[in-house]
Structures are given as structure tokens and as C-alpha cells.
Design a protein around this motif. Structure first.
Motif, PDB file in Angstrom:
ATOM      1  N   GLY A 168      14.171  24.819   3.804  1.00 22.69           N
ATOM      2  CA  GLY A 168      14.615  23.783   4.805  1.00 22.69           C
ATOM      3  C   GLY A 168      14.583  22.268   4.227  1.00 22.69           C
ATOM      4  N   VAL A 169      14.375  21.442   5.192  1.00 24.77           N
ATOM      5  CA  VAL A 169      14.497  19.986   4.771  1.00 24.77           C
ATOM      6  C   VAL A 169      13.068  19.371   4.904  1.00 24.77           C
ATOM      7  N   LEU A 170      12.907  18.420   4.234  1.00 18.90           N
ATOM      8  CA  LEU A 170      11.591  17.520   4.376  1.00 18.90           C
ATOM      9  C   LEU A 170      11.882  16.385   5.064  1.00 18.90           C
ATOM     10  N   LEU A 171      11.528  16.037   6.258  1.00 21.38           N
ATOM     11  CA  LEU A 171      11.816  14.849   6.831  1.00 21.38           C
ATOM     12  C   LEU A 171      11.234  13.340   6.359  1.00 21.38           C
ATOM     13  N   PRO A 172      11.444  12.411   6.663  1.00 22.13           N
ATOM     14  CA  PRO A 172      11.165  10.874   6.529  1.00 22.13           C
ATOM     15  C   PRO A 172       9.493  11.042   7.178  1.00 22.13           C
ATOM     16  N   ASP A 173       8.600  10.164   6.178  1.00 23.99           N
ATOM     17  CA  ASP A 173       7.444   9.741   7.002  1.00 23.99           C
ATOM     18  C   ASP A 173       7.838   8.649   8.036  1.00 23.99           C
ATOM     19  N   SER A 174       6.941   8.599   8.907  1.00 23.24           N
ATOM     20  CA  SER A 174       7.098   7.477   9.828  1.00 23.24           C
ATOM     21  C   SER A 174       6.853   6.015   9.313  1.00 23.24           C
ATOM     22  N   THR A 175       6.321   5.658   8.236  1.00 21.18           N
ATOM     23  CA  THR A 175       6.106   4.635   7.411  1.00 21.18           C
ATOM     24  C   THR A 175       6.637   4.719   6.206  1.00 21.18           C
ATOM     25  N   GLY A 176       6.903   3.373   5.506  1.00 15.33           N
ATOM     26  CA  GLY A 176       7.216   3.521   4.125  1.00 15.33           C
ATOM     27  C   GLY A 176       8.984   3.655   3.894  1.00 15.33           C
ATOM     28  N   ASN A 177       9.311   3.905   2.661  1.00 12.07           N
ATOM     29  CA  ASN A 177      10.669   4.210   2.373  1.00 12.07           C
ATOM     30  C   ASN A 177      10.987   5.582   1.972  1.00 12.07           C
ATOM     31  N   SER A 178      10.324   6.481   2.349  1.00 13.53           N
ATOM     32  CA  SER A 178      10.789   8.040   2.083  1.00 13.53           C
ATOM     33  C   SER A 178      12.053   8.195   2.778  1.00 13.53           C
ATOM     34  N   GLY A 179      12.798   9.150   2.287  1.00 17.30           N
ATOM     35  CA  GLY A 179      13.967   9.681   2.688  1.00 17.30           C
ATOM     36  C   GLY A 179      13.956  10.942   3.131  1.00 17.30           C
ATOM     37  N   VAL A 180      15.057  12.038   2.876  1.00 16.46           N
ATOM     38  CA  VAL A 180      15.007  13.353   3.280  1.00 16.46           C
ATOM     39  C   VAL A 180      15.008  14.173   1.987  1.00 16.46           C
ATOM     40  N   GLY A 181      14.376  15.072   2.173  1.00 14.59           N
ATOM     41  CA  GLY A 181      14.255  16.181   0.884  1.00 14.59           C
ATOM     42  C   GLY A 181      14.299  17.539   1.409  1.00 14.59           C
ATOM     43  N   ALA A 182      14.353  18.536   0.366  1.00 17.63           N
ATOM     44  CA  ALA A 182      14.724  19.952   0.540  1.00 17.63           C
ATOM     45  C   ALA A 182      13.839  20.640  -0.395  1.00 17.63           C
ATOM     46  N   SER A 183      13.824  22.049   0.342  1.00 16.31           N
ATOM     47  CA  SER A 183      12.863  22.832  -0.419  1.00 16.31           C
ATOM     48  C   SER A 183      13.204  24.292  -0.475  1.00 16.31           C
ATOM     49  N   LEU A 184      12.855  24.893  -1.502  1.00  9.80           N
ATOM     50  CA  LEU A 184      13.254  26.616  -1.442  1.00  9.80           C
ATOM     51  C   LEU A 184      12.287  27.390  -2.057  1.00  9.80           C
ATOM     52  N   ALA A 185      11.716  28.384  -1.361  1.00 10.11           N
ATOM     53  CA  ALA A 185      10.606  29.027  -1.875  1.00 10.11           C
ATOM     54  C   ALA A 185      10.663  30.370  -1.843  1.00 10.11           C
ATOM     55  N   GLY A 186      10.110  31.328  -2.922  1.00 11.90           N
ATOM     56  CA  GLY A 186       9.934  32.790  -2.734  1.00 11.90           C
ATOM     57  C   GLY A 186       8.383  32.972  -2.496  1.00 11.90           C
ATOM     58  N   ILE A 187       8.221  34.231  -1.821  1.00 17.25           N
ATOM     59  CA  ILE A 187       6.802  34.293  -1.497  1.00 17.25           C
ATOM     60  C   ILE A 187       6.706  36.327  -1.546  1.00 17.25           C
ATOM     61  N   VAL A 188       5.650  36.471  -2.459  1.00 11.82           N
ATOM     62  CA  VAL A 188       5.191  37.886  -2.462  1.00 11.82           C
ATOM     63  C   VAL A 188       3.937  38.264  -2.162  1.00 11.82           C
ATOM     64  N   SER A 189       3.876  39.137  -1.490  1.00  8.24           N
ATOM     65  CA  SER A 189       2.339  39.570  -0.732  1.00  8.24           C
ATOM     66  C   SER A 189       2.163  41.089  -0.986  1.00  8.24           C
ATOM     67  N   GLN A 190       0.829  41.481  -1.302  1.00 10.58           N
ATOM     68  CA  GLN A 190       0.289  42.568  -1.394  1.00 10.58           C
ATOM     69  C   GLN A 190      -0.971  42.874  -1.035  1.00 10.58           C
ATOM     70  N   ARG A 191      -1.171  44.202  -0.341  1.00 14.76           N
ATOM     71  CA  ARG A 191      -2.632  44.174   0.341  1.00 14.76           C
ATOM     72  C   ARG A 191      -2.990  45.488  -0.329  1.00 14.76           C
ATOM     73  N   TRP A 192      -4.482  45.417  -0.650  1.00 14.74           N
ATOM     74  CA  TRP A 192      -5.175  46.764  -0.852  1.00 14.74           C
ATOM     75  C   TRP A 192      -6.228  46.759  -0.125  1.00 14.74           C
ATOM     76  N   ASP A 193      -7.100  47.711  -0.360  1.00  7.21           N
ATOM     77  CA  ASP A 193      -8.418  47.684   0.543  1.00  7.21           C
ATOM     78  C   ASP A 193      -9.447  46.715   0.410  1.00  7.21           C
ATOM     79  N   TRP A 194      -9.396  46.406  -1.016  1.00 11.86           N
ATOM     80  CA  TRP A 194     -10.298  45.221  -1.383  1.00 11.86           C
ATOM     81  C   TRP A 194     -10.056  43.941  -0.996  1.00 11.86           C
ATOM     82  N   GLY A 195      -8.656  43.671  -0.569  1.00 15.07           N
ATOM     83  CA  GLY A 195      -8.101  42.459  -0.179  1.00 15.07           C
ATOM     84  C   GLY A 195      -6.598  42.202  -0.410  1.00 15.07           C
ATOM     85  N   THR A 196      -6.163  40.905  -0.278  1.00 15.22           N
ATOM     86  CA  THR A 196      -4.833  40.901  -0.279  1.00 15.22           C
ATOM     87  C   THR A 196      -4.433  39.588  -1.244  1.00 15.22           C
TER      88      THR A 196
END
Length: 267
Positions: A134-162
């Protein structure tokens, strides 16, 4: 969420101000709906179709290089668009306390998240795999602009945890290349109160390098309501960063659905 609240670290909208009161009121009648706090990364699950999940931090404390900042509120809205898809909207207020300064709206963004491979978090076998972009939107103050990001996520669960593994690349609001690698470790999902931890490395090329560790607890009051607390310590360009996070997660259906699938794991 990714493009996270510190990295992806609000002039606040008026409707943000009563957010903690609204959140607590809605939590009293919300059915099962599960989101993901207090981490910088996320999990490979999405909200059920027609469900709105809200991750709310009424107030947090951030201290970096001798400056103290009130982070309040920090809010993430996750809405289930269809099976395996959700829309994510986020933002947070930051008010400098020492030295004092005006409140600004920061870390705002709009994203889509999709489960590529259903797995343990969808009550199936094997790892759950998802992507978020998606897109990263500018902050309400300062001179920041628009950015973008792309992520990958892998999750695995066992009896002892995740375990949840996150990898993200981004073009920041200041138009720097950014790389984020993180791991979240949780205790057994059946425990009412379970310990959690997160470790991540981030390099905003040409600007900053961060190594971060968080420890915390998630208290599941019931399937539709949980509270969390976390303490984070990091080094950014060799300077210490300390943060206290505390919040809650709840949700409710905006569109009735006879079959609720693809919900997030219990928090």
C-alpha cells in the motif's frame, strides 16, 4: 501492521479524540474478531469478510535522544473485504512532551492484505503465507511526501507457541529505500495470558539503522477482547530508543455473514 507505527514512525481529526471511549463501548458487545498488537510486524491472517477489527493504543510513551513523546492515540482499522482480503487504515497522534510541541498526525497509511496460502492461522495444516502492500501518506507537519511498501509474512503455530516472520521493502515518505526484517514469538495460544516478544532489524538507507527488541504480554479477556502491554528497547544509529506500549483489540461485524472464516489468531 507493516510500514509500522514507529517506522511507518496526526493535526488530529476530531473523531480521533474520543476514540478510547468509543473503543471501550464497542468492545462490550463485539463478537469474535482478532487483530494484532503490540508489534511492529504483523501476522499472516486477515479480518473475516464484513468484519471491522480495531487495534487501539489510547496512549504510549516514546523516549529517544533525550526527547519524550506521547503517542496517543495510535489506531489501526482492519476491514474484511472478501475471503482472504482486508483493507488496512492506520495513523497515530504524536505530542512532544519534553520539549513541548504541537500534536501531529503521523504514520498514516492505507494498505491491502491478502492471504496467499491458508495454513495454521486459518485452522489448516502448514504455514500461513500473506502479503501486504500500500501507500504511506504524508505526515500532517513537515515536508514528508507519499511512500509505498510491500511485505511478505509467514506464520506457523505449534502447541508451544507461534512464530510470525516479516520481510518488507519500502520507499519511505522521504523517498529513501527501506528494508525491514522481523520475527514475532508468542507463547501458547490457549493461555489466557501469554508472553510475547518481537525482534527486528531495519535499514532506511542513507538515513538510519535500527535494531529493536520488544517483550510483552497479551491478556485474552474473551475471544472478542484482548489487552496488551509491551516494552521496547532499540538502538537507532547507536542512540537508545525506549517505548512503552499498551492497548486493546476488538471488533464487530459491519456486514452480517453466515460463515465467518479467515479470522486472526487469538490475542
Amino acid at each position: 501492521m507493516l510500514a509500522n507505527l514507529q517506522r511507518r514512525e496526526p493535526r488530529l481529526p476530531k473523531w480521533f479524540m474520543p476514540a478510547p471511549v468509543i473503543a471501550l463501548s464497542l468492545a462490550a458487545w463485539s463478537p469474535p474478531a482478532l487483530a494484532y498488537r503490540p508489534f511492529d510486524g504483523t501476522d499472516a491472517a486477515v479480518a473475516a469478510p464484513g468484519e471491522l477489527e480495531i487495534e487501539l493504543q489510547p496512549a504510549g510513551r516514546l523516549r529517544e535522544e533525550g526527547n519524550t513523546t506521547l503517542v496517543a492515540p495510535a489506531t489501526v482499522f482492519n476491514y474484511g473485504l472478501s475471503e482472504g482480503w482486508e483493507a488496512v487504515f492506520e495513523g497515530q497522534g504524536q505530542t512532544p512532551l519534553s520539549p513541548t510541541g504541537p500534536t501531529s498526525l503521523t504514520a498514516t497509511g492505507a494498505f491491502l492484505k491478502h492471504v496467499l496460502q491458508p495454513g495454521a492461522l486459518q485452522d489448516k495444516t502448514g504455514p500461513s503465507v500473506a502479503t501486504e502492500f500500500g501507500v504511506l501518506l504524508p505526515d500532517s507537519t513537515g515536508n514528508s511526501g507519499v511512500g509505498a511498501s510491500l511485505a511478505g509474512i509467514v506464520s506457523q503455530r505449534w502447541d508451544w507457541g507461534t512464530i510470525h516472520l516479516n520481510a518488507e521493502t519500502a520507499l519511505t515518505r522521504e523517498h529513501h529505500a527501506d528494508l525491514f526484517l522481523g520475527a514475532i514469538i508468542e507463547g501458547p495460544s490457549k493461555w489466557t495470558i501469554r508472553p510475547v516478544a518481537e525482534f527486528f532489524y531495519e535499514n532506511e538507507f542513507g538515513k538510519s539503522e535500527t535494531v529493536s527488541a520488544l517483550i510483552g504480554l497479551i491478556w485474552r479477556v474473551r475471544d472478542d477482547l484482548s489487552f496488551d502491554v509491551g516494552l521496547r528497547h532499540a538502538l537507532t544509529n547507536g542512540h537508545p530508543v525506549n517505548e512503552v506500549r499498551a492497548g486493546l483489540t476488538f471488533g464487530f461485524p459491519l456486514v452480517p455473514s453466515p460463515v465467518i472464516l479467515g479470522t486472526r489468531p487469538l490475542h
